[in-house]
Design a protein around this motif. Structure first.
Motif, mmCIF file in Angstrom:
data_model
loop_
_atom_site.group_PDB
_atom_site.id
_atom_site.type_symbol
_atom_site.label_atom_id
_atom_site.label_comp_id
_atom_site.label_asym_id
_atom_site.label_seq_id
_atom_site.Cartn_x
_atom_site.Cartn_y
_atom_site.Cartn_z
ATOM 1 N N ARG A 53 0.816 -1.211 0.000
ATOM 2 C CA ARG A 53 0.000 0.000 0.000
ATOM 3 C C ARG A 53 0.855 1.267 0.000
ATOM 4 N N SER A 84 1.360 4.426 -3.050
ATOM 5 C CA SER A 84 0.969 5.760 -2.588
ATOM 6 C C SER A 84 2.095 6.755 -2.791
ATOM 7 N N VAL A 106 -3.703 9.362 -0.849
ATOM 8 C CA VAL A 106 -3.815 7.985 -1.335
ATOM 9 C C VAL A 106 -3.522 6.995 -0.205
ATOM 10 N N ILE A 125 -6.284 4.189 1.197
ATOM 11 C CA ILE A 125 -6.177 2.759 0.888
ATOM 12 C C ILE A 125 -5.713 1.916 2.075
ATOM 13 N N LYS A 126 -5.180 2.537 3.112
ATOM 14 C CA LYS A 126 -4.728 1.755 4.259
ATOM 15 C C LYS A 126 -5.880 1.521 5.239
#
Length: 401
Positions: free
Chosen positions: A311, A315, A367, A371-372
């Motif tokens: 991830r 990013s 980002v 997404i985390k």
């Protein structure tokens, strides 16, 4: 049956993440010491040689030549900083192996991770198949692989049934030596040869792009700086930029420098605004990552990438690529090969230089935050990190692994 396999895989992945976090937690002090000393070296080197007729500590040194100005205060600081940032990679690999196999895995993990950071070893491995990889190393990604392999082999050997006379020697002699000898050719050739091929291909591709679309070149250079944060891909982009500086072409170096500054800054910002997404000890790393990023020390982002590469790396790469593309599109230049904000006044446009950094930082932070998942959901048994407003104090010193 399928549920059993899925549960087993999930358990194994959780164990791997915990092992990675152990390595990261031991690595963070090295990143902090090395990065801050190097940032101080650049800062002191930018001081005027005299103030009111008094010679200042940084006299005789410049940001561009800080590693060559032997004997000056900036040179000493730079040497210490470089040692810290160099040692952090084998420390990462060594303590990943330690987390898996305890003491018998520590030395093999450390030595194997260190071996693939040696330019001469990687170059020799490349020559085995006819590729030149001068200056390439395996970086932190290679150290992660070496640490995992060393840990698993050492743990496997700990389960051997041996005579009692041999069992006393297993943890201090047999396991470390056998693990190192068994894995050395596998790690050096298995990682060194692909790195050599990658280095050769990337160098040729970048040389072929000179004079082509500025936005595309800037995006590629910026993204390369973030992909492995000091590894072979990063080094190719950096060398490409510095070579062009020597030819009085300064725009690509701006994309390289900005792309290298974005990952630590963007991930630190994400950590500040969403601490629940990260392990508690990462909050302290975020505080150190800010000056490291400002000083163009991309390695400040490695603890984040090592803990959650799938991830974090995308990013960082998206933010750096965007910032690099913007820099070349806007015509920003940078004639200095390193220094970060300490050389920002050398750019042809200070505000555009800073604006591109801010743009990439914001994109990476956004980002990464999106997404985390929350850390306690990603790692079984971990407690969620609390923000300053939740606890009334920082979460420094908390360890979740």
């Amino acid at each position: 049956m399928n549920d059993r396999v899925a549960n087993g895989l999930r358990t194994h992945l959780t164990s791997v993440k915990e092992d990675l976090m152990t390595g990261v937690s031991f690595m963070i002090p090295f990143v902090t010491i090395g990065g801050i000393c190097l940032a101080l070296a650049f800062m002191v080197a930018e001081l005027p040689e005299t103030v009111l007729g008094i010679t200042v500590p940084g006299a005789g040194a410049t940001t561009e030549t800080v590693f060559e100005d032997t004997g000056t205060l900036p040179w000493y600081l730079a040497q210490i900083g470089d040692l810290g940032l160099t040692m952090m990679i084998p420390v990462l690999g060594g303590y990943i192996a330690y987390a898996i196999a305890d003491k018998p895995g520590l030395a093999p993990g450390f030595i194997l991770s260190w071996a693939i950071q040696q330019e001469a070893i990687i170059e020799a491995a490349g020559l085995v198949i006819g590729f030149e990889a001068e200056g390439a190393t395996a970086g932190f990604l290679g150290a992660i692989v070496a640490g995992l392999l060393a840990g698993y082999v050492a743990r496997w050997m700990k389960g051997w049934s041996v005579p009692s006379v041999v069992s006393q020697m297993m943890p201090i002699l047999v396991i470390p030596v056998f693990t190192t000898l068994l894995l050395a050719p596998i790690v050096i050739l298995g990682l060194g040869v692909p790195i050599a091929i990658l280095d050769d291909a990337l160098t040729s591709a970048l040389e072929g792009m000179q004079g082509s679309n500025a936005i595309l070149l800037g995006a590629i250079l910026g993204g390369m700086m973030a992909v492995d944060m000091g590894g072979p891909v990063n080094k190719v982009a950096y060398v490409f930029g510095t070579v062009l500086v020597g030819e009085q072409i300064f725009a690509p170096m701006a994309a390289v420098m900005i792309g290298g500054m974005v990952p630590p800054l963007g991930l630190a910002l994400s950590n500040f605004i969403a601490p629940q997404k990260y392990a508690a000890e990462m909050y302290e790393n975020a505080k150190a990552a800010v000056p490291l990023g400002l000083a163009f020390i991309t390695e400040g982002a490695i603890p984040y990438a090592a803990a959650d590469p799938l991830r974090v790396i995308p990013s960082a790469a998206v933010g750096s690529a965007t910032a690099g593309a913007a820099a070349l599109w806007l015509g920003v230049t940078m004639p200095a090969p390193h220094g970060g904000i300490f050389v920002m006044f050398l750019s042809n446009s200070l505000w555009l230089f800073l604006g591109c950094i801010a743009l990439g930082t914001a994109i990476t932070a956004t980002v990464a935050t999106l997404i985390k998942p929350d850390y306690h959901e990603r790692v079984a048994g971990a407690k969620p990190a609390k923000s300053v407003t939740d606890t009334g104090q920082t979460n420094a010193g908390q360890i979740n692994d």
